[in-house]
Design a protein around this motif. Structure first.
Motif, short mmCIF file in Angstrom:
data_model
loop_
_atom_site.label_atom_id
_atom_site.label_comp_id
_atom_site.label_asym_id
_atom_site.label_seq_id
_atom_site.Cartn_x
_atom_site.Cartn_y
_atom_site.Cartn_z
N GLU A 177 -7.85 8.20 -1.68
CA GLU A 177 -8.78 8.81 -0.94
C GLU A 177 -8.20 9.95 0.47
O GLU A 177 -8.87 10.87 1.19
N GLU A 178 -7.33 10.31 0.58
CA GLU A 178 -6.01 11.08 1.31
C GLU A 178 -6.13 12.73 0.23
O GLU A 178 -6.31 13.91 1.33
N HIS B 138 4.34 11.68 3.14
CA HIS B 138 5.41 10.43 2.90
C HIS B 138 6.11 11.22 1.92
O HIS B 138 6.74 10.97 1.10
N SER C 91 1.15 -1.12 0.36
CA SER C 91 -0.19 0.10 -0.41
C SER C 91 0.68 1.62 -0.35
O SER C 91 0.31 2.01 -0.21
N GLU C 92 1.98 0.72 0.19
CA GLU C 92 3.34 1.89 -0.09
C GLU C 92 3.77 2.53 -1.44
O GLU C 92 4.23 1.49 -2.32
N PRO D 166 -3.59 -0.83 -4.25
CA PRO D 166 -3.94 -0.26 -2.82
C PRO D 166 -3.72 0.66 -2.79
O PRO D 166 -3.81 1.69 -1.97
N SER D 167 -2.22 1.17 -2.83
CA SER D 167 -1.52 2.00 -3.02
C SER D 167 -2.40 3.44 -3.36
O SER D 167 -2.37 5.15 -2.91
N THR D 168 -2.75 3.62 -5.33
CA THR D 168 -3.33 4.46 -5.01
C THR D 168 -4.51 4.83 -5.04
O THR D 168 -5.10 5.88 -4.84
N ARG D 169 -5.06 3.63 -4.30
CA ARG D 169 -6.95 4.03 -4.31
C ARG D 169 -6.21 4.60 -3.03
O ARG D 169 -7.21 5.81 -2.23
N TYR D 170 -5.51 4.40 -1.97
CA TYR D 170 -4.96 5.04 -0.41
C TYR D 170 -4.53 6.85 -0.95
O TYR D 170 -4.96 7.74 0.23
N LEU D 171 -4.42 6.90 -1.81
CA LEU D 171 -3.81 8.43 -2.41
C LEU D 171 -4.15 8.77 -2.73
O LEU D 171 -4.72 10.17 -2.73
#
Length: 300
Positions: free
Chosen positions: A285-286, A112, A83-84, A278-283
């Protein structure tokens, strides 16, 4: 099956070829090969129009099922990925690049430190294409995106134009300014080709205004720096105008009701969620959360 489904959904070999980045003859050959392998005709050719045969309808249902199955597989596979994200590629329209992206990138890299951000600029429709082709992780555009099932659009904030003048401008001796006061006003405008300049020109036409355009420049910063020297005004998106920018350049904001009604929504756009790691979805959402926090602060 992906090529076949695209032809069905766009109802045109030419449009499908353009979407798939293939030549029309190459796509026709691949369709002919598919029909040969299946030993059925998938389309009836009526002039330039394509109509699905009964076998084509069954095949299209299978193609949709295959697409859903593939999407589910990719979502399950993403669970095993990190996720990073060491690299994020963001597409941005030219207006967004100058108004929105700098603060967002600063906020992301502060949170980050190992994240490397690459920005690709273009017009809004070009960013949409990059998103669909998965050449960027997501895009931020300051204009509406034509309804497209391949793109998800998340509104971030509303923006509008505002009149900016040097504090020493003689017109500020008036206690109240309105749209008519822009007629003949010396102005520096952003170069043509963005939603923001298109909106500016539409305003001038609507209110039958002909300002004295001294310069056309594709940099907000350059426009800001030249206003006092040229004794000119400009129309800029409010999102760009920070207090420090105004103070450093001795500028004044003039609120005109008609300008505040020129709202345009800046949105984050991304492709099929099934393809997003997941990393892109997380960014994403952020990013949405960042602009929500900023909007809340402005209200307070």
């Amino acid at each position: 099956m992906r090529l076949f489904a695209t032809i069905v959904e766009l109802t045109s070999l030419n449009k499908a070829a353009e979407r798939l980045n293939l030549s029309q003859p190459a796509l026709s050959r691949r369709l002919a090969r598919l029909e040969s392998e299946l030993e059925v005709d998938l389309f009836r050719r009526i002039g330039k129009r394509l109509e699905l045969t009964a076998a084509g309808k069954v095949t299209y249902e299978f193609a949709l099922e295959l697409r859903r199955f593939h999407g589910t597989y990719l979502q399950k596979l993403n669970a095993f990925k990190s996720s990073e994200a060491p690299l994020a590629t963001i597409g941005a329209s030219l207006t967004t690049l100058q108004t929105t992206l700098p603060e967002l990138i600063t906020a992301m890299t502060e949170k980050h430190p190992n994240l490397e951000i690459k920005a690709i600029t273009g017009k809004s429709h070009e960013i949409s294409t990059l998103v669909k082709e998965r050449k960027v992780d997501f895009g931020i555009v300051a204009s509406s995106v034509v309804d497209d099932p391949a793109i998800t659009s998340l509104p971030l904030f509303d923006d509008h134009l505002i009149l900016v003048l040097p504090k020493t401008h003689i017109i500020l001796e008036r206690t109240h300014l309105e749209m008519a006061d822009l007629h003949g006003l010396p102005m520096i405008l952003f170069a043509p080709g963005t939603w923001y300049r298109t909106l500016t020109d539409e305003l001038f036409r609507t209110y039958n205004l002909k300002p004295d355009v001294r310069m056309e420049i594709d940099s907000f910063e350059a426009i800001i720096r030249l206003l006092s020297a040229c004794r000119a005004g400009t129309l800029l998106p409010k999102s760009y105008l920070r207090d420090q920018v105004l103070e450093d350049n001795d500028l004044y904001l003039v609120r005109i009701r008609e300008l505040e009604e020129t709202k345009r929504t800046t949105s984050l756009i991304h492709g099929d969620p099934a393809w997003l790691p997941p990393s892109t979805r997380y960014l994403i959402e952020e990013t949405v959360a960042y602009f929500a926090r900023r909007a809340k602060l402005h209200k307070e």
